[in-house]
Design a protein around this motif. Structure first.
Motif, PDB file in Angstrom:
ATOM      1  N   ALA A  68      93.288  39.886   9.510  1.00 36.75           N
ATOM      2  CA  ALA A  68      93.004  38.465   9.752  1.00 36.75           C
ATOM      3  C   ALA A  68      92.785  37.682   8.477  1.00 36.75           C
ATOM      4  N   SER A  69      92.723  38.329   7.333  1.00 34.41           N
ATOM      5  CA  SER A  69      92.470  37.628   6.071  1.00 34.41           C
ATOM      6  C   SER A  69      93.258  38.308   4.970  1.00 34.41           C
ATOM      7  N   PRO A  70      93.474  37.605   3.862  1.00 32.03           N
ATOM      8  CA  PRO A  70      94.195  38.239   2.751  1.00 32.03           C
ATOM      9  C   PRO A  70      93.495  39.487   2.224  1.00 32.03           C
ATOM     10  N   ALA A  71      92.158  39.471   2.199  1.00 31.43           N
ATOM     11  CA  ALA A  71      91.440  40.640   1.695  1.00 31.43           C
ATOM     12  C   ALA A  71      91.660  41.849   2.603  1.00 31.43           C
ATOM     13  N   ALA A  72      91.694  41.596   3.921  1.00 31.99           N
ATOM     14  CA  ALA A  72      91.891  42.709   4.847  1.00 31.99           C
ATOM     15  C   ALA A  72      93.311  43.234   4.829  1.00 31.99           C
ATOM     16  N   SER A  73      94.263  42.449   4.350  1.00 34.33           N
ATOM     17  CA  SER A  73      95.663  42.877   4.341  1.00 34.33           C
ATOM     18  C   SER A  73      96.069  43.590   3.062  1.00 34.33           C
ATOM     19  N   VAL A  74      95.156  43.655   2.092  1.00 29.33           N
ATOM     20  CA  VAL A  74      95.524  44.269   0.813  1.00 29.33           C
ATOM     21  C   VAL A  74      95.673  45.774   0.965  1.00 29.33           C
ATOM     22  N   GLU A  75      94.683  46.421   1.630  1.00 24.91           N
ATOM     23  CA  GLU A  75      94.755  47.872   1.764  1.00 24.91           C
ATOM     24  C   GLU A  75      95.983  48.321   2.551  1.00 24.91           C
ATOM     25  N   PRO A  76      96.300  47.715   3.718  1.00 22.51           N
ATOM     26  CA  PRO A  76      97.557  48.104   4.378  1.00 22.51           C
ATOM     27  C   PRO A  76      98.789  47.827   3.538  1.00 22.51           C
ATOM     28  N   ALA A  77      98.748  46.746   2.744  1.00 23.78           N
ATOM     29  CA  ALA A  77      99.893  46.452   1.891  1.00 23.78           C
ATOM     30  C   ALA A  77     100.085  47.538   0.835  1.00 23.78           C
ATOM     31  N   LEU A  78      98.973  47.989   0.233  1.00 24.98           N
ATOM     32  CA  LEU A  78      99.087  49.061  -0.749  1.00 24.98           C
ATOM     33  C   LEU A  78      99.619  50.341  -0.104  1.00 24.98           C
ATOM     34  N   LEU A  79      99.143  50.625   1.109  1.00 20.84           N
ATOM     35  CA  LEU A  79      99.634  51.807   1.817  1.00 20.84           C
ATOM     36  C   LEU A  79     101.133  51.706   2.086  1.00 20.84           C
ATOM     37  N   LEU A  80     101.573  50.547   2.544  1.00 19.24           N
ATOM     38  CA  LEU A  80     102.994  50.376   2.825  1.00 19.24           C
ATOM     39  C   LEU A  80     103.825  50.418   1.539  1.00 19.24           C
TER      40      LEU A  80
END
Length: 897
Positions: free
Chosen positions: A266-278
């Motif tokens: 729901a926020s840019p901070a919360a999307s960083v970890e999944p982005a790094l994983l992907l």
């Protein structure tokens, strides 16, 4: 067979000589059979001494017949597998059920001894080459090690965490199995089993330590990386297959988990970890694609999709919800623009496919807005000229649909220039780019919720923009790449496994093929410099085309291409241009239909839309060629018909007068057709204009006098068209039918109920047409020429005469039938003779019937049977003569036309 051979065959030997020859041959055969039997006996002895390993069966019947139902190795494998399974079941039952009946020493002693024995037994079996038995015993040993780990926790470490203990036990088992497999090199099962067991430690450890989905996904991804390393380093096929399967499973699960976390962030901070994983998963997939060329395209496509999902997931949280799809599309376009590195072809293809899949999904996501822009104006038909329709509920994708479609169109147009090393479909890509650009314009009014005026302007502009390249295909040349370079060449997007230059491109002379025994000589220098593309060599999408001149017989250098090299085709072949023109024409027709429907909301909009569409169609019909010109001309006629109808309706004319006004369209088309002559567009224009006649007739049906007038005027137009020789066959018949229909309608409207008033107007033209045909073709049958016209009047009049009590109709009909019969006999025409004679006979019967009845009533009752008997006797006495008369009549009629 010749006679000499037959004679030689007939010279048989004397019986004594022939008997000696037969005895000598039998002795030779007996000696040969004895040698064969001795050899067979020796072979059977050798096979029995060698045993079953010799590979052949000593049974002669078995060797010549069918094979056994199960060969010895297959049966052995089945037995060994069943034995191993039963032992494993017994071990599990013992560990689970009978474990509590023994002490700790007994337990350790039993499991340890059985495990050591099961793991040690395969080694001597391998030395004796009993591989199948060794595999079965080794599989039992591996199962026992798992039971040892279970028993150890239950007996010694009951308080430890189950997940942590399972992770440690799986790691220890993987290491033990790997070492055991390396020690016993002949076994195939331990090493793949170690790979499978190695999938559990890291994910289970992550679950026991943190328990979050992200940590577990990272552990699974790390496990997939280890599997990839094992797969690349393994030499055995079984280990490689197991490692690849485990890598796909672990990596796929981590990818799906990362995608779920990225979408739910729901926020840019919360999307960083999944982005790094992907991104890590994408890097792993690209590394695998780089090292394994066989699956490089599919693996690189997965990596590209993972990278797009990672970056798009971060951008999605920073933009409004309506712009989520454009955010992913931006990442896909960036990936497409970034694929200009030196990489293997499979990697470039996979990355391009990943970007293409995202573009395709984005275009499908925006498709509902385009469909609404095309079908939404149809709501105006419920209330024509009743004002703009009430705005409906726009789909949630409508806000950014034009942006998405335009971006996909630009990417598709630029793909051949950005990816010269990746083969793309052509000209399907250019046609798709054109359709997407047009779709963006059609969806704009829906996305922006434009009022009637601007929405109509956008639809008309889309029609004009699509019609321009359809009418002038040269305008579509900008959509085609200037020069399609060969795969793997150029400065950008070059495949790493292909050469970058050729001797010709480097300026070196190209050696020509010399005859046998002659030294090869370099080609003659080019008389002219090699032609180059207008853009510099380093421009994207451009390719330098070096050419070499060939020496002519006279010794001079020419500009002809080298032998064996096909000529370079022109940059824009007619085929792609025609495909683009046809695509643009279809788009123009669709948007023109939507604009015409939208214009029905108000009167000014109707005249504006139809006027502009007629002008655009006329312009395209003048400037275009081929099918586009024909379709544009027909569309112009349709628009003119609508414009005439709208003008008459705006003048508040009744329906039948609107129908009269519509006849101006076929009249104008007939005049234009006369002007065009045998032009290929003329038939299509006249046929389209003729479609207005049924509409005019339908509008005039409530008013019969007006209907008769409409039919008569349409007949006049058809008659005028029939004056031209190329239209005479079809237009002439149509004119006759329309005139007859007009006469009938007029008579019905006047209350005339005499059948001859309706049949004679059809009979006279039909007989005239038949007379003209007979003059042109004397061999034509009279039934074809005169039969329809005579039947149209004689049959209805005869039916009316039989029900008429007066004498005028039968008299006139009899005279007419007599005249037709005499004319047929005079001209030797079968149809007039037969039809006239039958009609005359039936009329006479009708007139004489009352008198015959009176005479029959006056005669005695016995006289009619007597007369009938005399008639039958006379017929029987002269039967042969009557048959000859019938044959003569039939032959006479057969000679008639």
């Amino acid at each position: 067979m010749s006679r000499t051979t037959l004679a030689a065959m007939e010279n048989v030997l004397p019986p004594a000589e022939e008997l000696r020859l037969i005895d000598r041959e039998l002795v030779r055969l007996d000696a040969h059979r004895a040698r064969l039997l001795a050899r067979r006996a020796w072979l059977l002895t050798a096979l029995r001494a060698a045993g079953p390993a010799a590979g052949a069966s000593p049974d002669p019947v078995r060797s010549q017949g069918t094979a056994a139902e199960a060969s010895p190795p297959s049966a052995q494998n089945v037995l060994l597998a069943l034995g191993g399974v039963l032992l494993a079941i017994a071990a599990v039952a013992f560990t689970v059920v009978s474990w509590g009946h023994m002490g700790i020493g007994g337990r350790a002693l039993v499991l340890g001894a059985v495990t050591v024995a099961a793991l040690g037994t395969p080694l001597p079996l391998l030395r004796r080459r009993l591989v199948s038995t060794a595999e079965s015993v080794a599989a039992l040993g591996l199962v026992l090690t798992v039971l040892d780990a279970y028993a150890l926790r239950r007996a010694v470490l009951p308080g430890t965490d189950a997940l942590a203990y399972t992770a440690v036990a799986a790691g220890v088992l993987a290491a033990v199995w790997a070492g055991y497999g390396r020690a016993a090199g002949g076994l195939r099962l331990p090493l793949p089993g170690a790979v499978v067991a190695g999938q559990l430690p890291l994910p289970l450890w992550a679950l026991s330590a943190d328990g979050s989905a992200g940590t577990t996904a990272w552990a699974a991804l790390a496990t997939a990386g280890l599997d990839l390393v094992i797969a690349l380093a393994a030499r055995r096929n079984g280990v490689r297959v197991a490692a690849v399967a485990c890598a796909v499973a672990a990596g796929g699960w981590s990818l799906l988990t990362g995608l779920r976390l990225s979408v739910s962030a729901a926020s840019p901070a919360a999307s960083v970890e999944p982005a790094l994983l992907l991104l890590a998963a994408a890097a792993l997939a690209l590394a695998a694609a780089w090292r394994v060329p066989v699956t490089a395209a599919a693996t690189a496509a997965v990596g590209g999709l993972a990278a797009i999902a990672a970056l798009g997931g971060v951008l999605r949280t920073a933009v409004p919800p309506d712009w989520a799809v454009p955010a992913y599309l931006l990442c896909a376009a960036s990936l497409l623009a970034a694929v200009r590195i030196r990489a293997p072809r499979g990697v470039l293809t996979g990355l391009g496919a990943a970007s293409g899949l995202v573009h395709l999904a984005s275009a499908l996501w925006a498709a509902p807005a385009v469909l609404l822009g095309l079908t939404g104006p149809a709501a105006v038909l419920e209330n024509v000229w009743g004002g703009p329709p009430a705005p409906g509920a726009a789909p949630p994708v409508a806000a950014t649909a034009p942006v998405v479609l335009a971006a996909v169109a630009v990417a598709l147009w630029a793909a051949p220039r950005l990816l010269p090393a990746v083969p793309l479909p052509h000209p399907a890509g250019a046609c798709a780019a054109l359709v997407l650009a047009w779709s963006a314009a059609v969806a704009a009014p829906v996305a922006l919720s434009l009022p009637l005026g601007p929405a109509l302007a956008v639809q008309l502009a889309a029609t004009a923009a699509a019609l321009a390249p359809a009418a002038r295909p040269s305008l579509t040349a900008a959509l085609l790449p200037a020069a399609r370079r060969a795969p793997g060449t150029g400065t950008g997007g070059r495949a790493a496994d292909e050469p970058t230059t050729s001797p010709e491109a480097a300026g070196l002379p190209r050696a020509t093929t010399a005859p046998a025994g002659a030294a090869p000589c370099p080609a003659a220098p080019a008389a002219h410099p090699a032609p180059r593309d207008p853009a510099p060599p380093e421009a994207p999408g451009r390719t330098v085309h070096p050419t070499t001149a060939t020496a002519r017989p006279g010794g001079t250098a020419g500009a002809a291409p080298a032998a064996g090299r096909p000529p370079v085709p022109p940059p824009h072949a007619p085929g792609p241009l025609r495909a683009l023109a046809a695509t643009a024409l279809v788009c123009a027709l669709l948007s023109a239909t939507a604009a015409a429907l939208l214009g029905l909301a108000t009167r000014p909009a109707t005249f504006t839309a139809l006027g502009v569409l007629v002008a655009l169609g006329a312009t395209a019909a003048v400037t275009a060629r081929g099918l586009v010109r024909t379709v544009a001309a027909c569309a112009t006629v349709v628009g003119a018909t609508g414009l005439v109808a709208a003008t008459a309706a705006a003048a508040e004319l009744p329906g039948h007068r609107i129908g009269l006004a519509l006849l101006a369209v076929p009249a104008g088309a007939a005049l234009l057709g006369a002007r065009l002559g045998r032009h290929p567009v003329a038939p299509a224009v006249e046929a389209t204009a003729a479609a207005a006649v049924p509409i005019a007739v339908a509008l005039a049906v409530p008013n019969p006098p007006a209907l008769a007038l409409v039919l008569a005027l349409a007949g006049v137009v058809a008659a005028g068209t029939a004056v031209r020789a190329e239209r005479r066959p079809l237009a002439g018949y149509a004119a006759v039918a329309l005139f007859v229909a007009a006469t009938w309608v007029r008579l019905a409207a006047s209350g005339v109920d005499t059948p001859e008033a309706y049949t004679l107007p059809a009979t006279v033209p039909a007989l005239a047409v038949g007379l003209l045909r007979r003059r042109r073709d004397p061999s034509a049958s009279s039934w074809t020429a005169y039969g329809p016209g005579l039947s149209a009047t004689l049959v209805p009049s005869l039916v009316a005469a039989w029900g008429d009590t007066g004498w005028q109709r039968p008299l006139l009909l009899g005279l007419a039938a007599l005249g037709v019969t005499l004319a047929g006999a005079r001209r030797r025409l079968r149809a007039p003779l037969v039809l006239g004679g039958l009609t005359l006979a039936l009329v006479a019967l009708h007139e004489l019937a009352p008198y015959v009845v009176q005479v029959v009533d006056a005669l005695p009752r016995w006289l009619p049977p007597a007369l009938a008997g005399l008639l039958l006797l006379a017929a029987g006495a002269t039967y042969e003569q009557r048959l000859r008369d019938v044959r003569r009549i039939r032959e006479t009629l057969g000679r008639m036309r």
